[in-house]
Scaffold this active site. Structure first.
Site, PDB file in Angstrom:
ATOM      1  N   VAL A  16       0.804  -1.225   0.000  1.00 40.74           N
ATOM      2  CA  VAL A  16       0.000   0.000   0.000  1.00 40.74           C
ATOM      3  C   VAL A  16       0.838   1.275   0.000  1.00 40.74           C
ATOM      4  O   VAL A  16       0.303   2.361  -0.225  1.00 40.74           O
ATOM      5  CB  VAL A  16      -0.964   0.042   1.200  1.00 40.74           C
ATOM      6  N   TYR A  17       2.133   1.184   0.248  1.00 40.39           N
ATOM      7  CA  TYR A  17       2.951   2.391   0.274  1.00 40.39           C
ATOM      8  C   TYR A  17       3.039   2.980  -1.134  1.00 40.39           C
ATOM      9  O   TYR A  17       3.619   2.374  -2.040  1.00 40.39           O
ATOM     10  CB  TYR A  17       4.354   2.099   0.801  1.00 40.39           C
TER      11      TYR A  17
END
Length: 335
Positions: A52-53
């Site tokens: 998700v980064y």
């Protein structure tokens, strides 16, 4: 640099772990390459990212960096799964479909054939733990994952996972990533004793309380520095650190740091990485300057008197500020 066993495994990881949340986002690709190279040269062999980064961009940058410098084999590479990776209602959570799909996607982005550590980024009360463990066990048996871990799980959830793994003959979680710093010491109540009893590694995130403990904020200032984390995202991150109690802690950190000839952030990081039960503290530098500053914590040590002074303003087992998760929003009290 000190190296410690990753829980009950024989894998040795550095006492500082390079967190890569900023890479591919606020930190551009070339700057990210430089930070990764410098961290590895300084002895950091533990690199942690997540799908998700920056919606996969962090993994892509880390993959390019490790291919460019040829040091993949000398790094313990970790990533995570759980958060939303699109609008599809099934593109999130801890169910088998999402875990296996995102494992394949992360392998492609990182340009590797396996992860050393694959972590479930947050608990998911809607998914039975045995489904999550079976999916991870299949990935381990397929050679795509070496070890499995968790992030921000409560001690009771980890005990449940250990029981399920034993009952079903599955690979167990070997580590947990909790929030831990001088403003939030709740893991000392149950999670630290759990980890020490069952041989689980602890890899704290946010050891500097989102940068608050570096001393860049002042009790007398109403505004955060414009380029700071709290200055850029005050609504998302909340301003719960900005209390009289939190500044009491910070001012004690500053006083002890001045006596030792280091800065507050280095002292706070040294405190965290050397606490009982901690395996490796995750740093998240945005710039090379921040990385060099973090590395300075390796030269700092605290004595019994220092711990007593810090305990007086930041009581063991307690949170000085309300807990807020910048990635996934507010969470119920877990520790």
């Amino acid at each position: 640099m000190e190296y410690r066993n990753l829980g009950r495994t024989g894998v040795r990881v550095s006492e500082l772990c390079l967190g890569c949340m900023m890479f591919g986002g606020r930190t551009g690709e070339e700057d990210s390459f430089g930070i990764i190279d410098r961290a590895i040269d300084a002895g950091i062999n533990f690199v942690d990212t997540a799908n998700v980064y920056s919606t996969g961009a962090s993994e892509e940058v880390v993959g390019k960096a490790l291919r460019k410098n040829g040091k993949r084999d000398s790094v313990v590479l970790a990533t995570k799964v759980h958060g939303p990776m699109g609008d599809d209602p099934n593109a999130r959570g801890n169910h088998r479909r999402h875990i296996i799909e995102q494992c394949e996607a992360s392998l492609r982005r990182l340009q590797v054939e396996h992860f050393d550590l694959y972590q479930i980024h947050r608990p998911d009360s809607h998914i039975p733990i045995d489904e999550t463990l079976r999916a991870l066990d299949d990935l381990i048996r397929a050679g795509k994952v070496r070890y499995a871990g968790t992030s921000t799980y409560a001690a009771w959830q980890l005990v449940e996972a250990l029981w399920a793994a034993k009952e079903l003959g599955l690979n167990r979680f070997v580590c947990e990533q909790p929030p831990y710093h001088l403003l939030d010491r709740r893991i000392e109540r149950e999670l630290v004793p759990f980890a020490q009893t069952y041989g689980t590694a602890l890899i704290p995130w946010s050891p500097l309380a989102g940068g608050f403990l570096t001393g860049k904020y002042s009790r007398d200032e109403s505004q955060s520095p414009e380029d700071s984390r709290y200055g850029l995202e005050p609504r998302r991150l909340g301003r719960n650190h900005f209390t009289d109690e939190a500044f009491d802690v910070l001012e004690t950190v500053q006083a002890i740091a001045e006596e030792k000839g280091c800065n507050p952030g280095q002292l706070a990081l040294a405190w965290c990485k050397d606490k009982p039960g901690v395996t490796s503290a995750i740093i998240g530098p945005r710039t090379m300057e921040q990385l060099e500053d973090n590395l300075g914590a390796l030269e700092v040590s605290l004595d019994e008197g220092d711990h007593e002074r810090l305990d007086a303003v930041a009581p063991p087992g307690r949170a000085t500020v309300p807990y807020y998760d910048a990635d996934f929003g507010p969470h119920p009290f877990r520790w």
